[in-house]
Write an enzyme that holds these catalytic residues in place. Structure first.
Site, PDB file in Angstrom:
ATOM      1  N   MET A   1      -6.195  10.826   8.867  1.00  0.00           N
ATOM      2  CA  MET A   1      -5.773  11.635   7.731  1.00  0.00           C
ATOM      3  C   MET A   1      -5.277  10.752   6.596  1.00  0.00           C
ATOM      4  O   MET A   1      -4.520   9.802   6.810  1.00  0.00           O
ATOM      5  CB  MET A   1      -4.661  12.602   8.151  1.00  0.00           C
TER       6      MET A   1
ATOM      7  N   GLY B   1      -7.274   4.033  20.748  1.00  0.00           N
ATOM      8  CA  GLY B   1      -5.836   3.831  20.874  1.00  0.00           C
ATOM      9  C   GLY B   1      -5.449   2.373  21.045  1.00  0.00           C
ATOM     10  O   GLY B   1      -5.711   1.785  22.096  1.00  0.00           O
ATOM     11  N   GLY B   2      -4.856   1.789  20.009  1.00  0.00           N
ATOM     12  CA  GLY B   2      -4.282   0.456  20.109  1.00  0.00           C
ATOM     13  C   GLY B   2      -5.259  -0.689  20.229  1.00  0.00           C
ATOM     14  O   GLY B   2      -4.855  -1.823  20.508  1.00  0.00           O
TER      15      GLY B   2
ATOM     16  N   ARG C   1      -6.482   1.991  13.196  1.00  0.00           N
ATOM     17  CA  ARG C   1      -5.713   1.240  12.206  1.00  0.00           C
ATOM     18  C   ARG C   1      -6.207  -0.196  12.032  1.00  0.00           C
ATOM     19  O   ARG C   1      -6.141  -0.755  10.937  1.00  0.00           O
ATOM     20  CB  ARG C   1      -4.232   1.265  12.580  1.00  0.00           C
TER      21      ARG C   1
ATOM     22  N   PRO D   1     -11.286   9.060  12.854  1.00  0.00           N
ATOM     23  CA  PRO D   1     -10.856   9.930  11.760  1.00  0.00           C
ATOM     24  C   PRO D   1      -9.359   9.758  11.545  1.00  0.00           C
ATOM     25  O   PRO D   1      -8.581   9.898  12.489  1.00  0.00           O
ATOM     26  CB  PRO D   1     -11.196  11.342  12.267  1.00  0.00           C
TER      27      PRO D   1
ATOM     28  N   HIS E   1      -8.165   9.476  23.020  1.00  0.00           N
ATOM     29  CA  HIS E   1      -7.053   8.617  22.621  1.00  0.00           C
ATOM     30  C   HIS E   1      -6.175   8.461  23.855  1.00  0.00           C
ATOM     31  O   HIS E   1      -5.617   9.448  24.362  1.00  0.00           O
ATOM     32  CB  HIS E   1      -6.272   9.262  21.475  1.00  0.00           C
TER      33      HIS E   1
ATOM     34  N   GLN F   1     -15.174  15.714  11.177  1.00  0.00           N
ATOM     35  CA  GLN F   1     -14.199  16.216  12.144  1.00  0.00           C
ATOM     36  C   GLN F   1     -13.578  17.504  11.619  1.00  0.00           C
ATOM     37  O   GLN F   1     -13.076  17.563  10.493  1.00  0.00           O
ATOM     38  CB  GLN F   1     -13.082  15.218  12.431  1.00  0.00           C
TER      39      GLN F   1
ATOM     40  N   CYS G   1      -4.623  15.706  17.254  1.00  0.00           N
ATOM     41  CA  CYS G   1      -3.618  15.495  16.212  1.00  0.00           C
ATOM     42  C   CYS G   1      -2.330  16.246  16.545  1.00  0.00           C
ATOM     43  O   CYS G   1      -2.363  17.444  16.810  1.00  0.00           O
ATOM     44  CB  CYS G   1      -4.166  15.959  14.864  1.00  0.00           C
TER      45      CYS G   1
END
Length: 330
Positions: free
Chosen positions: A14, A207-208, A229, A12, A166, A65, A95
């Site tokens: 934003m 994460g990453g 990402r 998720p 994360h 979420q 978050c």
């Protein structure tokens, strides 16, 4: 689908993982679990529900979420989400934004694991679909070895169906949300140790993570991998996910079919009062590293953003890509 089947999910994010982004991702992977942006429980209860929660049937499996810290409000929002047809309800405990902190939810809930457990209990009583949590390994001066176990122990006791972690701390003071995605060091080992301690519980890692090869490596240690990402900026990598992670037959990307599907989807969105750019903004990285990708991005970043732009712009952008050379086994 059993929860153990969710080897891959798309995080998720934003302002990114809206319904148009999810529709695109679903064209590339039939298996990955897709997540909405975080939606605040109060907004679900009192806001424009169709605008906030509406999604296309093609997006399944898709999870909602929620953000919040009031167990009863979260339970009501979860009920509403289940009524809309979501496959899972996820609670945001990760978050770090100021907006989230001011509402006493998100990553700051790492400090109150008992409250998180109460929220999970209330949501589990309210819905029949899975209830999950996404968290950090700790916040601020917390010791991740203590903080993550404290949260995990309580939510598992409350019956949570999965815990997505994360693998970074969040610093609530001194770092922006963007900096919190990069500056705190990754600690994958901490998540692995959590799984070792809870072998019968579903634990996923985030994460990453940049590639499917990295994802497969993590799946040797945990139950699921969540791409963020990398999936957004280079969505083409998702086309190989079903074969690499789920053992599906390898296939060629059907670019012509993808062109037609996204153009038709964009046309429907425009007919309903939307703009082409609402759809195309998520597609600019689709041909990352492929011949013609730069021109593809240029067209979507300029022509597609103009007032009155129609789905023909998508065909123009795709025509700039050398499709035969860009095709790859997925």
């Amino acid at each position: 689908m059993e929860y153990q089947d969710h080897k891959l999910s798309i995080a998720p994010m934003m302002d990114w993982t809206d319904r148009h982004c999810r529709f695109l991702h679903r064209q590339l992977t039939r298996k990955a679990l897709l997540y909405t942006e975080m939606v605040v429980a109060d907004a679900v209860i009192h806001g424009a529900r169709e605008r906030l929660l509406g999604f296309s049937p093609e997006e399944h499996p898709v999870a909602l979420q929620l953000g919040g810290s009031d167990p009863q409000k979260l339970a009501e929002a979860a009920r509403i989400g289940e009524g809309f047809g979501y496959d899972e309800i996820n609670l945001n405990v990760g978050c770090p934004s100021d907006r989230v902190q001011s509402g006493t939810f998100g990553a700051c809930l790492m400090k109150t694991p008992e409250l998180v457990a109460e929220c999970v209990t209330a949501m589990k009583l309210a819905v029949k679909i899975p209830v999950t949590v996404k968290c950090r390994i700790g916040v601020d001066q917390q010791d991740p070895e203590v903080a993550l176990d404290a949260l995990a122990d309580r939510v598992f006791a409350a019956g949570v169906d999965a815990l997505w972690v994360h693998a970074r701390k969040a610093w609530l003071d001194g770092l922006s949300p963007k900096e919190n995605r990069d500056i705190p060091p990754l600690n994958y080992g901490r998540v692995y140790r959590l799984k070792e301690r809870n072998p019968s519980q579903f634990i996923g890692i985030n994460g990453g993570i940049q590639t499917l090869d990295e994802s497969m490596m993590h799946l040797g240690q945990v139950d699921g991998v969540m791409l963020g990402r990398a999936a957004y900026h280079t969505p083409g990598i998702l086309a190989g996910a079903d074969a690499a992670l789920y053992g599906e037959p390898a296939r060629e990307i059907d670019f012509e079919g993808l062109i037609d599907t996204m153009a038709a989807y964009a046309a429907r969105h425009i007919e309903q009062g939307g703009r082409l750019a609402h759809v195309t903004r998520h597609m600019v990285g689709l041909f990352h590293g492929q011949p013609g990708a730069r021109r593809f991005r240029q067209i979507l970043s300029t022509d597609a953003t103009r007032a009155g732009a129609g789905p023909e712009i998508l065909h123009k952008a795709f025509a700039a890509v050398e499709l035969e050379r860009a095709g790859q086994a997925a």
